[in-house]
Design an enzyme around this catalytic site. Structure first.
Site, mmCIF file in Angstrom:
data_model
loop_
_atom_site.group_PDB
_atom_site.id
_atom_site.type_symbol
_atom_site.label_atom_id
_atom_site.label_comp_id
_atom_site.label_asym_id
_atom_site.label_seq_id
_atom_site.Cartn_x
_atom_site.Cartn_y
_atom_site.Cartn_z
ATOM 1 N N ASP A 26 -0.405 2.563 -0.079
ATOM 2 C CA ASP A 26 -1.739 2.992 -0.508
ATOM 3 C C ASP A 26 -1.717 3.457 -1.957
ATOM 4 O O ASP A 26 -0.704 3.946 -2.450
ATOM 5 C CB ASP A 26 -2.228 4.123 0.425
ATOM 6 C CG ASP A 26 -3.725 4.342 0.312
ATOM 7 O OD1 ASP A 26 -4.442 3.437 -0.168
ATOM 8 O OD2 ASP A 26 -4.191 5.428 0.701
ATOM 9 N N GLY A 27 -2.846 3.313 -2.617
ATOM 10 C CA GLY A 27 -3.001 3.824 -3.977
ATOM 11 C C GLY A 27 -3.077 2.745 -5.051
ATOM 12 O O GLY A 27 -3.100 3.061 -6.240
ATOM 13 N N GLY A 29 -5.628 0.857 -5.865
ATOM 14 C CA GLY A 29 -6.893 0.960 -6.588
ATOM 15 C C GLY A 29 -6.865 2.110 -7.574
ATOM 16 O O GLY A 29 -7.252 1.959 -8.747
ATOM 17 N N ARG A 30 -6.355 3.266 -7.127
ATOM 18 C CA ARG A 30 -6.329 4.433 -8.013
ATOM 19 C C ARG A 30 -5.313 4.244 -9.143
ATOM 20 O O ARG A 30 -5.527 4.708 -10.260
ATOM 21 C CB ARG A 30 -6.035 5.704 -7.196
ATOM 22 C CG ARG A 30 -7.281 6.203 -6.464
ATOM 23 C CD ARG A 30 -6.931 7.186 -5.383
ATOM 24 N NE ARG A 30 -6.318 6.500 -4.250
ATOM 25 C CZ ARG A 30 -5.551 7.100 -3.355
ATOM 26 N NH1 ARG A 30 -5.259 8.375 -3.488
ATOM 27 N NH2 ARG A 30 -5.068 6.406 -2.344
ATOM 28 N N TRP A 31 -4.223 3.546 -8.847
ATOM 29 C CA TRP A 31 -3.245 3.235 -9.907
ATOM 30 C C TRP A 31 -3.949 2.467 -11.023
ATOM 31 O O TRP A 31 -3.788 2.772 -12.201
ATOM 32 C CB TRP A 31 -2.106 2.388 -9.317
ATOM 33 C CG TRP A 31 -1.049 1.995 -10.312
ATOM 34 C CD1 TRP A 31 0.109 2.680 -10.583
ATOM 35 C CD2 TRP A 31 -1.045 0.833 -11.152
ATOM 36 N NE1 TRP A 31 0.829 2.011 -11.550
ATOM 37 C CE2 TRP A 31 0.147 0.872 -11.926
ATOM 38 C CE3 TRP A 31 -1.924 -0.238 -11.342
ATOM 39 C CZ2 TRP A 31 0.477 -0.114 -12.850
ATOM 40 C CZ3 TRP A 31 -1.603 -1.211 -12.270
ATOM 41 C CH2 TRP A 31 -0.410 -1.144 -13.016
ATOM 42 N N HIS A 43 -3.624 -4.239 -7.085
ATOM 43 C CA HIS A 43 -3.110 -5.036 -5.962
ATOM 44 C C HIS A 43 -2.033 -6.001 -6.445
ATOM 45 O O HIS A 43 -1.023 -6.215 -5.761
ATOM 46 C CB HIS A 43 -4.248 -5.797 -5.279
ATOM 47 C CG HIS A 43 -5.267 -4.900 -4.637
ATOM 48 N ND1 HIS A 43 -4.914 -3.823 -3.852
ATOM 49 C CD2 HIS A 43 -6.630 -4.909 -4.644
ATOM 50 C CE1 HIS A 43 -6.012 -3.206 -3.424
ATOM 51 N NE2 HIS A 43 -7.076 -3.842 -3.893
ATOM 52 N N SER A 71 -5.796 -3.642 6.765
ATOM 53 C CA SER A 71 -6.149 -3.073 8.063
ATOM 54 C C SER A 71 -7.384 -3.767 8.631
ATOM 55 O O SER A 71 -8.136 -4.424 7.898
ATOM 56 C CB SER A 71 -6.424 -1.571 7.931
ATOM 57 O OG SER A 71 -7.685 -1.359 7.327
ATOM 58 N N ASN A 74 -10.267 -2.851 6.636
ATOM 59 C CA ASN A 74 -10.380 -3.226 5.219
ATOM 60 C C ASN A 74 -11.422 -4.322 4.961
ATOM 61 O O ASN A 74 -11.800 -4.551 3.817
ATOM 62 C CB ASN A 74 -9.016 -3.629 4.639
ATOM 63 C CG ASN A 74 -8.097 -2.447 4.363
ATOM 64 O OD1 ASN A 74 -6.876 -2.547 4.502
ATOM 65 N ND2 ASN A 74 -8.648 -1.307 3.967
ATOM 66 N N GLU A 213 9.330 10.029 12.170
ATOM 67 C CA GLU A 213 9.275 11.062 11.127
ATOM 68 C C GLU A 213 8.279 10.620 10.054
ATOM 69 O O GLU A 213 8.350 9.484 9.561
ATOM 70 C CB GLU A 213 10.664 11.261 10.495
ATOM 71 C CG GLU A 213 11.706 11.806 11.460
ATOM 72 C CD GLU A 213 11.352 13.185 12.011
ATOM 73 O OE1 GLU A 213 10.732 13.987 11.285
ATOM 74 O OE2 GLU A 213 11.697 13.454 13.177
HETATM 75 C C1 IPE Z 1 -4.618 1.821 4.742
HETATM 76 O O1 IPE Z 1 -5.111 2.095 3.468
HETATM 77 C C2 IPE Z 1 -4.464 0.362 4.952
HETATM 78 C C3 IPE Z 1 -3.500 -0.328 4.102
HETATM 79 C C4 IPE Z 1 -2.696 0.204 3.224
HETATM 80 C C5 IPE Z 1 -3.433 -1.735 4.297
HETATM 81 P P1 IPE Z 1 -6.647 2.407 3.204
HETATM 82 O O2 IPE Z 1 -6.750 2.768 1.770
HETATM 83 O O3 IPE Z 1 -7.494 1.282 3.668
HETATM 84 O O4 IPE Z 1 -6.899 3.668 4.152
HETATM 85 P P2 IPE Z 1 -8.098 4.717 4.174
HETATM 86 O O5 IPE Z 1 -9.367 3.947 4.253
HETATM 87 O O6 IPE Z 1 -8.041 5.497 2.888
HETATM 88 O O7 IPE Z 1 -7.810 5.581 5.356
HETATM 89 C C1 IPE Z 2 -3.830 -0.088 -0.674
HETATM 90 O O1 IPE Z 2 -4.387 0.408 -1.861
HETATM 91 C C2 IPE Z 2 -4.018 -1.581 -0.543
HETATM 92 C C3 IPE Z 2 -4.904 -1.990 0.561
HETATM 93 C C4 IPE Z 2 -5.532 -1.195 1.376
HETATM 94 C C5 IPE Z 2 -5.080 -3.411 0.731
HETATM 95 P P1 IPE Z 2 -5.923 0.785 -1.944
HETATM 96 O O2 IPE Z 2 -6.690 -0.418 -2.369
HETATM 97 O O3 IPE Z 2 -6.386 1.418 -0.698
HETATM 98 O O4 IPE Z 2 -5.905 1.831 -3.129
HETATM 99 P P2 IPE Z 2 -6.768 3.162 -3.237
HETATM 100 O O5 IPE Z 2 -6.510 3.956 -2.007
HETATM 101 O O6 IPE Z 2 -8.200 2.740 -3.377
HETATM 102 O O7 IPE Z 2 -6.237 3.820 -4.472
HETATM 103 MG MG MG Z 3 -6.494 3.325 -0.055
#
Ligand code: IPE
Ligand code: IPE
Ligand code: MG
Length: 256
Positions: A26-27, A29-31, A43, A71, A74, A213
């Site tokens: 995760d992260g 998008g914010r990166w 991505h 997910s 998503n 864990e």
């Molecule tokens: C969880 O990340 C799913 C994947 C990393 C594939 P999300 O960014 O979709 O999760 P939420 O919506 O913040 O819980």
């Molecule tokens: C995880 O990063 C990748 C997927 C869920 C496909 P995000 O896209 O959720 O990134 P954030 O959480 O918006 O930073």
């Molecule tokens: Mg996310």
């Protein structure tokens, strides 16, 4: 074939290196946003972090690495982001499979794949077939995966395989269900890692995380590297996994 083992039916063996690591990447998008880049750039960089993490895990003797890529929720994202994620998945499958094969890595994809376009499903099938004989590490990509979907599809498959369970619900036990879970070929995860700062499970491996864990890091997925993996493994190695027992039962010498 099912190698289903349950942490609630028997106490699993534990080492300092996890056998199975499951990661919510995760992260991305914010990166990207923090760099004034479009989310898609995050991505794309995320794919590079996948490559590095797969290699690092294999070198550390981890047997199973499971990555949450997309997910079942998503699909709620903007259509253009969803379609870019699909394109990235397709290009990664086209480009990386030869390297996986060379490195002895078996690829499995879990999730409701019927929702994907035919080209993607075909590539998944080919990649799984080409790497099926590899045994150094199993890399599982969870795509259109949801923990609730998994439990439900396993229950449905169990009833199809053993229709008599409907008449004898008391025979519907952990084993009857567990053998039909999407990852019945793997032990339950020892270590769960979520990058990106959120502390939630987001419908990942709900059944299988019973005694895993949990490790959360603020590092955004594109910045996750071998050093970050080692910090997670170090945290894991320092934990006492009791599986319901007391500390004295786990390490009698320390009981004093
Ligand atoms: C969880 O990340 C799913 C994947 C990393 C594939 P999300 O960014 O979709 O999760 P939420 O919506 O913040 O819980
Ligand atoms: C995880 O990063 C990748 C997927 C869920 C496909 P995000 O896209 O959720 O990134 P954030 O959480 O918006 O930073
Ligand atoms: Mg996310």
């Amino acid at each position: 074939m099912s190698t289903f083992t349950s942490s609630t039916l028997a106490v699993p063996g534990c080492g300092t290196v996890p056998r199975h690591v499951a990661i919510i990447m995760d992260g991305n998008g914010r990166w990207a946003t923090s760099r004034h880049l479009p989310r898609v750039a995050g991505h794309a960089r995320g794919v590079e972090a996948v490559r590095a993490t797969v290699e690092a895990c294999a070198r550390r003797g981890i047997e199973f690495l499971t990555l949450f890529a997309f997910s079942s929720e998503n699909w709620r994202r903007p259509a253009d982001e969803v379609s870019l994620l699909m394109r990235l998945f397709i290009s990664a499958l086209e480009r990386e499979v030869t390297q996986l094969q060379k490195n002895g890595i078996r690829l499995r994809v879990i999730g409701e794949l019927s929702a994907f376009e035919p080209r993607l499903r075909e590539l998944v099938e080919q990649a799984e077939a080409r790497t099926a004989a590899s045994s150094r590490m199993t890399l599982t990509i969870a795509a259109n995966y949801g923990g609730r979907w998994d439990i439900l599809q396993a229950a449905q498959a169990a009833l199809r395989a053993q229709p008599e369970l409907a008449r004898h619900p008391e025979r519907f036990d952990e084993d009857a269900l567990g053998r039909h879970l999407a990852m019945a070929y793997a032990p339950e995860p020892d270590l769960f890692i979520r990058t990106g700062g959120e502390q939630r499970v987001s419908n990942f491996l709900l059944w299988q995380l019973a005694y895993t864990e949990l490790y959360f890091t603020d590092t955004y997925w594109p910045d996750f590297d071998a050093a970050a993996l080692d910090r997670a493994i170090e945290s894991f190695a320092a934990r006492e996994r009791r599986f319901g027992r007391t500390s004295a039962q786990v390490t009698p010498a320390a009981a004093g």
